[in-house]
Design a protein around this motif. Structure first.
Motif, PDB file in Angstrom:
ATOM      1  N   ASN A 143       3.557   2.535  -5.862  1.00  0.00           N
ATOM      2  CA  ASN A 143       3.135   1.193  -5.448  1.00  0.00           C
ATOM      3  C   ASN A 143       1.632   1.012  -5.643  1.00  0.00           C
ATOM      4  O   ASN A 143       0.914   0.565  -4.746  1.00  0.00           O
ATOM      5  CB  ASN A 143       3.527   0.940  -3.980  1.00  0.00           C
ATOM      6  CG  ASN A 143       3.434  -0.535  -3.612  1.00  0.00           C
ATOM      7  OD1 ASN A 143       3.599  -1.416  -4.466  1.00  0.00           O
ATOM      8  ND2 ASN A 143       3.151  -0.819  -2.358  1.00  0.00           N
ATOM      9  N   GLU A 144       1.183   1.343  -6.848  1.00  0.00           N
ATOM     10  CA  GLU A 144      -0.241   1.280  -7.181  1.00  0.00           C
ATOM     11  C   GLU A 144      -0.418   0.323  -8.366  1.00  0.00           C
ATOM     12  O   GLU A 144      -0.159   0.664  -9.515  1.00  0.00           O
ATOM     13  CB  GLU A 144      -0.740   2.683  -7.544  1.00  0.00           C
ATOM     14  CG  GLU A 144      -2.197   2.756  -7.962  1.00  0.00           C
ATOM     15  CD  GLU A 144      -3.149   2.268  -6.895  1.00  0.00           C
ATOM     16  OE1 GLU A 144      -3.658   1.140  -7.065  1.00  0.00           O
ATOM     17  OE2 GLU A 144      -3.362   2.998  -5.905  1.00  0.00           O
ATOM     18  N   ARG A 145      -0.860  -0.900  -8.071  1.00  0.00           N
ATOM     19  CA  ARG A 145      -0.936  -1.919  -9.102  1.00  0.00           C
ATOM     20  C   ARG A 145      -1.962  -1.591 -10.189  1.00  0.00           C
ATOM     21  O   ARG A 145      -1.821  -2.025 -11.330  1.00  0.00           O
ATOM     22  CB  ARG A 145      -1.252  -3.280  -8.482  1.00  0.00           C
ATOM     23  CG  ARG A 145      -0.098  -3.834  -7.640  1.00  0.00           C
ATOM     24  CD  ARG A 145      -0.263  -5.306  -7.362  1.00  0.00           C
ATOM     25  NE  ARG A 145      -1.451  -5.580  -6.563  1.00  0.00           N
ATOM     26  CZ  ARG A 145      -1.871  -6.808  -6.246  1.00  0.00           C
ATOM     27  NH1 ARG A 145      -1.195  -7.866  -6.672  1.00  0.00           N
ATOM     28  NH2 ARG A 145      -2.938  -6.975  -5.496  1.00  0.00           N
ATOM     29  N   ARG A 146      -2.978  -0.817  -9.843  1.00  0.00           N
ATOM     30  CA  ARG A 146      -3.981  -0.436 -10.839  1.00  0.00           C
ATOM     31  C   ARG A 146      -3.344   0.358 -11.967  1.00  0.00           C
ATOM     32  O   ARG A 146      -3.665   0.160 -13.139  1.00  0.00           O
ATOM     33  CB  ARG A 146      -5.083   0.392 -10.171  1.00  0.00           C
ATOM     34  CG  ARG A 146      -6.160   0.880 -11.132  1.00  0.00           C
ATOM     35  CD  ARG A 146      -7.285   1.551 -10.363  1.00  0.00           C
ATOM     36  NE  ARG A 146      -6.855   2.799  -9.755  1.00  0.00           N
ATOM     37  CZ  ARG A 146      -6.938   3.980 -10.356  1.00  0.00           C
ATOM     38  NH1 ARG A 146      -7.399   4.069 -11.598  1.00  0.00           N
ATOM     39  NH2 ARG A 146      -6.554   5.078  -9.736  1.00  0.00           N
ATOM     40  N   PHE A 147      -2.432   1.258 -11.630  1.00  0.00           N
ATOM     41  CA  PHE A 147      -1.755   2.042 -12.659  1.00  0.00           C
ATOM     42  C   PHE A 147      -0.854   1.145 -13.523  1.00  0.00           C
ATOM     43  O   PHE A 147      -0.785   1.317 -14.739  1.00  0.00           O
ATOM     44  CB  PHE A 147      -0.922   3.150 -12.030  1.00  0.00           C
ATOM     45  CG  PHE A 147      -1.725   4.245 -11.389  1.00  0.00           C
ATOM     46  CD1 PHE A 147      -3.030   4.522 -11.801  1.00  0.00           C
ATOM     47  CD2 PHE A 147      -1.184   5.010 -10.363  1.00  0.00           C
ATOM     48  CE1 PHE A 147      -3.770   5.540 -11.212  1.00  0.00           C
ATOM     49  CE2 PHE A 147      -1.908   6.034  -9.774  1.00  0.00           C
ATOM     50  CZ  PHE A 147      -3.208   6.298 -10.198  1.00  0.00           C
ATOM     51  N   THR A 148      -0.166   0.207 -12.889  1.00  0.00           N
ATOM     52  CA  THR A 148       0.687  -0.701 -13.641  1.00  0.00           C
ATOM     53  C   THR A 148      -0.121  -1.513 -14.639  1.00  0.00           C
ATOM     54  O   THR A 148       0.266  -1.656 -15.814  1.00  0.00           O
ATOM     55  CB  THR A 148       1.438  -1.646 -12.687  1.00  0.00           C
ATOM     56  OG1 THR A 148       2.222  -0.875 -11.773  1.00  0.00           O
ATOM     57  CG2 THR A 148       2.343  -2.590 -13.456  1.00  0.00           C
TER      58      THR A 148
END
Length: 387
Positions: A143-148
């Motif tokens: 749940n890490e939007r930066r990685f997405t």
């Protein structure tokens, strides 16, 4: 085919984190092979070192695989180190703007001889797609939007810079941005660079155009149509008007690159619509292993003849999931044991280790793939028993 085989079923164990019994997605699962790889092959700052080379090189492929394994192990600290080192040293400090260089190490030529840094800046598309895949799945699972966001940007750059529309085939993954369009009507390709799990996951990114779906189709053709005797080549050429042809540099040989084709095939999800076709295409490899007791190190894929040597333990680990997927459980078990026995006799090199982490990790239940390419690590469900 049942997804799990009887010989792989082991006693269920609970996941633990810092000694506390957990049932949440924050749990980790014991994975001794990953722990050993992390201790022996990854530096403190996050560099995967191939110590079999005098230059102690790091390749982008190694960084990409280690990112995947760190995610499978729910090892966020190592994942972050690997990603930071990759971005700072292979991507000029910015993965949003640069594809990573494919090789880094001690330079031996030119004005920078004796210093450490990029040896060859040309990216390698298989590594780039595995990095993008691992980032996308890390974003989803953690749940890490930066990685997405980073994975999406990297995948889009790879699509722009590392693919081409080949006449009569369609948009196809090239091994890198430069050096693989060898003449106006000839392109050089690598079947092991297009695991269908990865291609399907990238094709499922929200808001993407149809190019990724085309890449799934051309990747399947690259895998299936280049193995006339059931053995995949390391490299192949595509000729306008003539289709796939033997590679002039490697003379249609299949060896250290191609072994991954069987590995990716064996890990395909049971509901993947291409799984049956891919498994059946390489059945001669399974027949050879059953008869000879181990996989060949080299194959002439045009004649179906073999070199004199057996593949190393990494080769056995790579074909084991493929044999298991065909239902040859005894053969799969034997190859997994051969891989472990050879590793115990002599420390395995970097490449054999990553093949083993993929192959044995999958057989031992540490991860699997869904039909859409998404990753299912054991820490999101039930941990496998440790050895």
């Amino acid at each position: 085919m049942r997804r799990a085989m009887a010989w792989l079923l082991r006693a269920t164990v609970v996941c633990t984190l810092a000694g506390t019994v957990l049932t949440s997605a924050a749990a980790t699962c014991a994975w001794p092979d990953w722990d050993a790889f992390r201790r022996s092959t990854i530096s403190q700052d996050g560099r995967v070192i191939d110590d079999s080379t005098d230059q102690q090189v790091t390749v982008s492929e190694g960084q990409s695989y280690a990112l995947f394994f760190a995610l499978v192990a729910n090892d966020r600290a190592t994942f972050d180190k690997l990603l930071t080192w990759t971005e700072n040293n292979l991507a000029q400090g910015d993965l949003t703007a640069h594809l990573p260089a494919w090789i880094w190490g001690k330079r031996t030529e030119g004005e920078h001889a004796g210093t450490w840094g990029v040896i060859d800046a040309n990216p390698a598309s298989d590594a780039d797609l595995w990095i993008a895949y691992s980032l996308l799945e890390a974003g989803r699972l953690w749940n890490e939007r930066r990685f997405t966001a980073l994975g999406t940007l990297l995948a889009r750059r790879a699509l722009r810079e590392e693919t081409a529309v080949l006449p009569g085939l369609g948009r196809t993954l090239l091994p890198g941005p430069t050096g693989f369009h060898t003449s106006p009507d000839v392109w050089r390709l690598n079947p092991s660079y297009v695991p269908l799990q990865v291609m399907r996951r990238l094709a499922a990114m929200p808001g993407e155009d149809s190019s990724w779906k085309t890449l799934v189709d051309t990747s399947a053709r690259l895998i299936l149509n280049t193995a006339p005797h059931g053995f995949s080549p390391d490299w192949v050429e595509y000729h306008k008007g003539r289709g796939f042809r033997p590679d002039t540099q490697t003379q249609a040989g299949g060896s250290y690159n191609a072994i991954r084709v069987y590995l990716w095939a064996g890990m395909m999800a049971p509901r993947d619509p291409l799984r049956t076709s891919v498994l059946q295409a390489f059945r001669p490899m399974a027949d050879y292993v059953r008869k000879q007791g181990d996989p060949p190190e080299r194959v002439d894929t045009q004649s179906g003849t073999f070199g004199p040597n057996s593949g190393n333990g990494g080769f056995s680990a790579a074909v084991a999931p493929y044999l298991a997927a065909l239902g040859q459980t005894d053969d799969a078990r034997a190859q997994a044991q051969r891989a472990r026995d050879l590793a115990a006799q002599k420390p395995a090199g970097y490449y054999s280790q990553v093949l083993a982490l993929f192959g044995l990790g999958h057989l031992d239940g540490h991860f699997r793939f869904e039909a859409d390419g998404t990753l299912v690590p054991a820490w999101k469900s039930t941990c496998p028993a440790t050895r």
